[in-house]
Scaffold this motif. Structure first.
Motif, mmCIF file in Angstrom:
data_model
loop_
_atom_site.group_PDB
_atom_site.id
_atom_site.type_symbol
_atom_site.label_atom_id
_atom_site.label_comp_id
_atom_site.label_asym_id
_atom_site.label_seq_id
_atom_site.Cartn_x
_atom_site.Cartn_y
_atom_site.Cartn_z
ATOM 1 N N LEU A 150 12.674 -14.781 -6.932
ATOM 2 C CA LEU A 150 12.058 -14.834 -8.123
ATOM 3 C C LEU A 150 12.554 -14.458 -9.395
ATOM 4 O O LEU A 150 12.591 -14.718 -10.492
ATOM 5 N N GLY A 151 13.139 -13.186 -9.284
ATOM 6 C CA GLY A 151 13.478 -12.299 -10.369
ATOM 7 C C GLY A 151 12.414 -12.128 -11.350
ATOM 8 O O GLY A 151 12.767 -12.206 -12.706
ATOM 9 N N TRP A 152 11.143 -11.845 -11.026
ATOM 10 C CA TRP A 152 10.056 -11.628 -11.882
ATOM 11 C C TRP A 152 9.637 -10.316 -11.583
ATOM 12 O O TRP A 152 9.240 -9.810 -10.642
ATOM 13 N N PRO A 153 9.162 -9.640 -12.894
ATOM 14 C CA PRO A 153 8.962 -8.139 -12.634
ATOM 15 C C PRO A 153 7.547 -7.862 -12.262
ATOM 16 O O PRO A 153 7.467 -6.779 -11.446
ATOM 17 N N ARG A 154 6.541 -8.552 -12.415
ATOM 18 C CA ARG A 154 5.257 -8.337 -11.767
ATOM 19 C C ARG A 154 4.974 -9.413 -10.517
ATOM 20 O O ARG A 154 4.947 -10.514 -10.860
ATOM 21 N N TRP A 155 4.516 -8.566 -9.683
ATOM 22 C CA TRP A 155 3.985 -9.666 -8.285
ATOM 23 C C TRP A 155 2.954 -8.960 -7.331
ATOM 24 O O TRP A 155 2.697 -7.629 -7.543
ATOM 25 N N ALA A 156 2.304 -9.870 -6.911
ATOM 26 C CA ALA A 156 1.144 -9.278 -6.008
ATOM 27 C C ALA A 156 1.181 -10.058 -4.599
ATOM 28 O O ALA A 156 2.046 -10.899 -4.460
ATOM 29 N N ALA A 157 0.591 -9.549 -3.693
ATOM 30 C CA ALA A 157 0.601 -10.078 -2.397
ATOM 31 C C ALA A 157 -0.617 -9.483 -1.329
ATOM 32 O O ALA A 157 -1.029 -8.225 -1.931
ATOM 33 N N ILE A 158 -0.739 -10.400 -0.615
ATOM 34 C CA ILE A 158 -2.063 -9.868 0.480
ATOM 35 C C ILE A 158 -0.910 -9.336 1.913
ATOM 36 O O ILE A 158 -0.585 -8.129 2.041
ATOM 37 N N ASP A 159 -0.444 -10.299 2.681
ATOM 38 C CA ASP A 159 0.417 -10.045 3.673
ATOM 39 C C ASP A 159 1.679 -9.393 3.500
ATOM 40 O O ASP A 159 2.039 -8.630 4.141
ATOM 41 N N GLY A 195 0.602 4.405 -8.979
ATOM 42 C CA GLY A 195 0.285 3.925 -10.196
ATOM 43 C C GLY A 195 0.384 2.372 -10.055
ATOM 44 O O GLY A 195 0.530 1.504 -10.911
ATOM 45 N N SER A 196 0.314 1.651 -8.788
ATOM 46 C CA SER A 196 0.304 0.483 -8.785
ATOM 47 C C SER A 196 -1.130 -0.183 -8.781
ATOM 48 O O SER A 196 -2.201 0.468 -9.375
ATOM 49 N N GLY A 197 -1.305 -1.607 -8.465
ATOM 50 C CA GLY A 197 -2.647 -2.011 -8.761
ATOM 51 C C GLY A 197 -3.105 -2.571 -7.664
ATOM 52 O O GLY A 197 -2.407 -3.061 -6.476
ATOM 53 N N PHE A 198 -4.512 -2.455 -7.298
ATOM 54 C CA PHE A 198 -5.245 -3.006 -6.116
ATOM 55 C C PHE A 198 -6.371 -3.712 -6.494
ATOM 56 O O PHE A 198 -7.408 -3.517 -7.368
ATOM 57 N N SER A 217 1.090 -0.196 -19.719
ATOM 58 C CA SER A 217 1.952 0.096 -18.499
ATOM 59 C C SER A 217 1.319 -0.628 -17.444
ATOM 60 O O SER A 217 1.145 -0.164 -16.451
ATOM 61 N N LEU A 218 0.996 -2.007 -17.668
ATOM 62 C CA LEU A 218 0.526 -2.713 -16.635
ATOM 63 C C LEU A 218 1.363 -2.712 -15.543
ATOM 64 O O LEU A 218 2.478 -2.974 -15.566
ATOM 65 N N PRO A 219 0.631 -2.152 -14.039
ATOM 66 C CA PRO A 219 1.675 -2.210 -13.068
ATOM 67 C C PRO A 219 2.322 -3.155 -12.744
ATOM 68 O O PRO A 219 1.938 -4.686 -12.983
ATOM 69 N N GLU A 220 3.633 -3.117 -12.313
ATOM 70 C CA GLU A 220 4.417 -4.205 -11.715
ATOM 71 C C GLU A 220 3.847 -4.854 -10.232
ATOM 72 O O GLU A 220 4.236 -5.784 -9.782
ATOM 73 N N LEU A 221 3.461 -3.672 -9.493
ATOM 74 C CA LEU A 221 3.122 -4.136 -8.059
ATOM 75 C C LEU A 221 1.598 -4.190 -7.763
ATOM 76 O O LEU A 221 1.122 -3.305 -8.073
ATOM 77 N N TRP A 222 1.114 -5.141 -7.039
ATOM 78 C CA TRP A 222 -0.238 -5.479 -6.922
ATOM 79 C C TRP A 222 -0.583 -5.761 -5.459
ATOM 80 O O TRP A 222 0.063 -6.644 -4.914
ATOM 81 N N LEU A 223 -1.321 -5.090 -4.877
ATOM 82 C CA LEU A 223 -2.113 -5.428 -3.424
ATOM 83 C C LEU A 223 -3.352 -5.957 -3.580
ATOM 84 O O LEU A 223 -4.185 -5.484 -4.329
ATOM 85 N N LEU A 224 -3.428 -7.224 -3.003
ATOM 86 C CA LEU A 224 -4.853 -8.120 -2.555
ATOM 87 C C LEU A 224 -5.247 -7.446 -1.427
ATOM 88 O O LEU A 224 -4.605 -7.843 -0.545
#
Length: 190
Positions: A178-187, A45-48, A19-26
């Protein structure tokens, strides 16, 4: 006792992979002042991904400890940008970086950076658990970099069996576009 702890941690990592997180904060120098609030706002349960390359080792270790504790209170996966040895010492769930720096063993979750097909293939060969493909859109991190755009991103991402996380210029609005389930962002998440 230590063997039980290691076995349980491995079991937890396997469950997290499924269940790899869909949302990631860098994290990075730009969002350091508000990263705690951003971690608290992320869905449980997101990713950091802790980067903070601008700090010396001692300050970086202290900041990692504080942010890791904050992230774990929300059940977020905690990934360290750095060496696998350091990730294990600091008790991160995984390591983030180029394919060439990935560990050979599977005791850490491996998030590999990629910018083109050649690097996606390298990520696959390195045993990546996920690939962060970037930059999708214009980004403050690399203001003059050529972007993939939505169409090229999807073409590349669909050619691999490794889960792909969109990075670069990602916000809730660009993620919808984008319509993509997993994404990451800083700002975009700070």
């Amino acid at each position: 006792m230590a063997a039980f702890s290691i076995a349980r941690r491995y079991s937890d990592l396997v469950a997290n992979l499924q269940s790899l997180p869909e949302l990631w904060l860098l994290s990075d120098q730009r969002n350091d002042a508000c990263v705690e609030e951003a971690l608290a706002r992320l869905p449980r349960g997101s990713g950091f991904v802790f980067r903070h390359y601008h700090l010396d080792r001692s300050a970086r270790r202290a900041r990692f400890a504080a942010l890791s504790a904050c992230a774990r209170r929300r059940d977020h996966l905690v990934i360290l940008a750095g060496s696998p040895v350091l990730a294990k010492q600091w008790r991160a769930d995984g390591v983030y970086g180029a394919a060439s720096g990935m560990p050979r063993d599977d005791s850490l979750l491996k998030l590999v950076t990629a910018h083109d097909w050649k690097e996606i293939v390298a990520a696959e060969r390195a045993g990546a658990d996920a690939t962060l493909l970037s930059p999708v859109f214009p980004t403050a991190s690399h203001p003059n970099a050529e972007t993939l755009g939505a169409v090229r991103f999807r073409l590349l991402a669909r050619k691999t069996d490794v889960p792909v996380i969109a990075l670069g210029g990602m916000t809730p609005d660009t993620a919808k576009r984008l319509g993509w389930p997993r994404w990451a962002a800083i700002d975009g998440l700070s």
